[in-house]
Structures are given as C-alpha cells and as structure tokens.
Design an enzyme around this catalytic site. Structure first.
Site, PDB file in Angstrom:
ATOM      1  CD  GLU A  46      -2.960   0.823   2.393  1.00  0.00           C
ATOM      2  OE1 GLU A  46      -3.235   1.810   3.099  1.00  0.00           O
ATOM      3  OE2 GLU A  46      -3.454  -0.302   2.567  1.00  0.00           O
ATOM      4  CG  ASP A  47       1.738   2.853   3.118  1.00  0.00           C
ATOM      5  OD1 ASP A  47       0.747   3.258   2.492  1.00  0.00           O
ATOM      6  OD2 ASP A  47       1.721   2.613   4.336  1.00  0.00           O
TER       7      ASP A  47
END
Length: 194
Positions: free
Chosen positions: A82-83
């Site tokens: 996600e990051d």
C-alpha cells in the site's frame, strides 16, 4: 512507554522472540524488506515507519502468543504494498502464497476504494485477516498519545478506530478489543464539526 517509541528496543525484542523459530531467516528477510520498502517514511508521531510493523509483530508474539511464521511475516509486511513500490508478486516469490494473500487482503487500493468500503470487505474476511488488521489498529491507537498534531485527520482517525476498527477487533479477539477500548476512552473526543 519509552519502550513503545524506541526502535532499537522493538527490533531487539522481535529478534529475541524469533531466535528459536524454524523460519527465523524468513522473518529476518521480511524485516529487511519492510525496512527497505518504508525507507524515508515517517509515522504521524515522527518516528521511522519501520517501528510500526515491528510493534505489530511483537504484539502478535508477546500479547497473543502467536508463533505462526506466516502471520508474523504478514504483520511485518502489511503496509509495504500500500505504501511503497513493493509488489504482491515480490512478496509471493519470497514468502509464499499465504503471506501474499494476507498482505493483499490488508492492502487498500487508495484510488479505488474508501476506508469504509475496505472495512466492509475486511469484515467478511478470515479470522486471521481481521486479527492482523485489529493488531495493526491497536498499534495505531497506542501511538495516538505521541502524535503532536491534533487536527481534523487526528480526530477522523479516532472516529474510524471507534466505528470500524473496534467492532472488527470485537469480532475476533476480546483482548485486542479491550486494549482498544482502554485507549479510546482516554483519547480526546472528536467534535461534531471535525
């Protein structure tokens, strides 16, 4: 509380905990991948991001007595897709299908789904997925007192913890839910306009 914010303490605690686990090398590699993936990223309380996945893994091991390597690795890697640029394929290649599936279920596509939509999906997932998300949010809640900025985002996170994360925790683990409730009770209450 100083231990909570001490990266070296959290790292060494995890290293000591995995010393006798059969898949110690895989866990160490997961830590290195998380370190690389989160390089330069900071938590809202100002610390290097790596402390968060270390604490989530420590929570699984020390507070829930979980020794399942796949769950520990997934907790360490839960935010990397996600990051960062790290892909699910990379996780699958290094750690196998189960870890990749767990990380995938925890990953929100910020362009395609809201937090509320992701929460609805998570509530239909396996107990393992919900437990990992609950531990993730327990650590987030524990970090709230260390956050310097108390803006709308801060209060939105408190509201999300109360309305989404706490019910999820209650559905899978009474200890995690109880710990969340204790923290939510002492946090400042969001104003209606926030």
């Amino acid at each position: 509380m100083e231990e909570f914010t001490n990266m070296d303490y959290q790292y060494n605690k995890l290293i000591d905990a995995i010393e006798n686990l059969r898949d110690k090398k895989q866990i160490l590699f997961a830590i290195e991948l998380a370190k690389k993936s989160h390089k330069g990223q900071k938590r809202d309380e100002g610390q290097d991001y790596l402390i968060h996945p270390l604490r989530t893994a420590n929570c699984l091991i020390f507070e829930l007595s979980i020794k399942d390597t796949d769950l520990i690795i997934a907790s360490i890697l839960h935010d990397v897709v996600e990051d960062s640029d790290t892909t699910l394929e990379t996780i699958r290649n290094y750690f196998g299908e189960k870890v990749a599936e767990l990380v995938d279920k925890l990953t929100r596509d910020k362009k395609k789904e809201t937090k509320q939509e992701k929460f609805q999906k998570l509530m239909k997932e396996s107990k393992e997925v919900k437990l990992l998300k609950a531990v993730d949010w327990l650590d987030n809640l524990r970090s709230f007192p260390f956050r310097k900025v108390r803006d709308k985002r801060f209060f939105r996170h408190i509201r999300e913890a109360s309305t989404m994360c706490l019910p999820m925790a209650e559905s899978v683990n009474s200890y995690i839910a109880s710990e969340m409730q204790k923290i939510i009770k002492i946090l400042p209450k969001p104003q209606n306009s926030e």
